[in-house]
Motif scaffolding. Structure first.
Motif, PDB file in Angstrom:
ATOM      1  N   THR A  49       0.834  -1.202   0.000  1.00 59.85           N
ATOM      2  CA  THR A  49       0.000   0.000   0.000  1.00 59.85           C
ATOM      3  C   THR A  49       0.864   1.245   0.000  1.00 59.85           C
ATOM      4  N   VAL A  50       1.885   1.268   0.850  1.00 54.08           N
ATOM      5  CA  VAL A  50       2.775   2.435   0.921  1.00 54.08           C
ATOM      6  C   VAL A  50       3.483   2.637  -0.402  1.00 54.08           C
ATOM      7  N   LEU A  51       3.974   1.557  -1.007  1.00 49.85           N
ATOM      8  CA  LEU A  51       4.739   1.684  -2.236  1.00 49.85           C
ATOM      9  C   LEU A  51       3.892   2.047  -3.439  1.00 49.85           C
ATOM     10  N   PRO A  95       7.374   5.512  -3.987  1.00 54.51           N
ATOM     11  CA  PRO A  95       8.594   5.813  -3.231  1.00 54.51           C
ATOM     12  C   PRO A  95       9.785   5.058  -3.800  1.00 54.51           C
ATOM     13  N   ASN A  96      10.946   5.680  -3.721  1.00 53.87           N
ATOM     14  CA  ASN A  96      12.166   5.043  -4.196  1.00 53.87           C
ATOM     15  C   ASN A  96      13.250   5.057  -3.122  1.00 53.87           C
ATOM     16  N   ALA A  97      12.863   5.370  -1.889  1.00 52.47           N
ATOM     17  CA  ALA A  97      13.828   5.425  -0.789  1.00 52.47           C
ATOM     18  C   ALA A  97      13.163   5.000   0.511  1.00 52.47           C
ATOM     19  N   THR A 123      12.136  10.620  -3.624  1.00 47.71           N
ATOM     20  CA  THR A 123      13.184  11.633  -3.716  1.00 47.71           C
ATOM     21  C   THR A 123      13.846  11.577  -5.082  1.00 47.71           C
ATOM     22  N   ASP A 124      14.501  12.632  -5.449  1.00 46.65           N
ATOM     23  CA  ASP A 124      15.245  12.683  -6.699  1.00 46.65           C
ATOM     24  C   ASP A 124      16.396  11.679  -6.633  1.00 46.65           C
ATOM     25  N   ALA A 174       9.010  -4.806  -1.888  1.00 42.61           N
ATOM     26  CA  ALA A 174       7.909  -5.337  -2.694  1.00 42.61           C
ATOM     27  C   ALA A 174       8.231  -5.265  -4.185  1.00 42.61           C
ATOM     28  N   GLY A 175       9.431  -5.705  -4.548  1.00 40.95           N
ATOM     29  CA  GLY A 175       9.813  -5.739  -5.951  1.00 40.95           C
ATOM     30  C   GLY A 175      10.473  -4.476  -6.457  1.00 40.95           C
ATOM     31  N   ARG A 176      10.630  -3.483  -5.598  1.00 38.66           N
ATOM     32  CA  ARG A 176      11.297  -2.236  -5.984  1.00 38.66           C
ATOM     33  C   ARG A 176      12.619  -2.119  -5.243  1.00 38.66           C
ATOM     34  N   THR A 177      13.589  -1.506  -5.893  1.00 34.88           N
ATOM     35  CA  THR A 177      14.850  -1.211  -5.231  1.00 34.88           C
ATOM     36  C   THR A 177      14.713   0.142  -4.549  1.00 34.88           C
ATOM     37  N   LEU A 178      14.938   0.158  -3.247  1.00 36.32           N
ATOM     38  CA  LEU A 178      14.824   1.391  -2.466  1.00 36.32           C
ATOM     39  C   LEU A 178      16.193   1.799  -1.943  1.00 36.32           C
ATOM     40  N   ARG A 179      16.586   3.040  -2.198  1.00 37.40           N
ATOM     41  CA  ARG A 179      17.838   3.558  -1.657  1.00 37.40           C
ATOM     42  C   ARG A 179      17.648   3.808  -0.169  1.00 37.40           C
TER      43      ARG A 179
END
Length: 82
Positions: free
Chosen positions: A8-10, A15-17, A36-37, A65-70
């Motif tokens: 839900t959050v993603l 979001p990417n971080a 974020t940039d 959840a399948g995304r790469t987060l910095r």
């Protein structure tokens, strides 16, 4: 955070971080998802009458959840001047 909550959050504003550490609104340590940039090395997030500051942890990433987060780690808090 459960997988359903993370999904839900993603799904909101992609979001990417992940922001780790620092006191949350009620004083507990938190982990937050944030957009974020890609070039940002630091992030400043409004938290009530203050700003929480986070610094990028070099090339550390986590799977969200399948995304790469910095990964950004809390460094300090500053307060809004009145």
């Amino acid at each position: 955070m459960s997988t359903n909550e993370l999904n839900t959050v993603l799904s909101v504003d992609a979001p990417n971080a992940v922001l780790r550490g620092g006191p949350g609104r009620s004083g507990q340590l938190v982990e937050r998802y944030y957009r974020t940039d890609e070039r940002d090395a630091t992030v400043k997030v409004r938290n009530g009458n203050s700003y929480d500051h986070f610094r990028r942890e070099s090339e550390q990433v986590v799977d969200g959840a399948g995304r790469t987060l910095r990964v950004f780690t809390w460094t300090h808090r500053t307060y809004v001047a009145e």
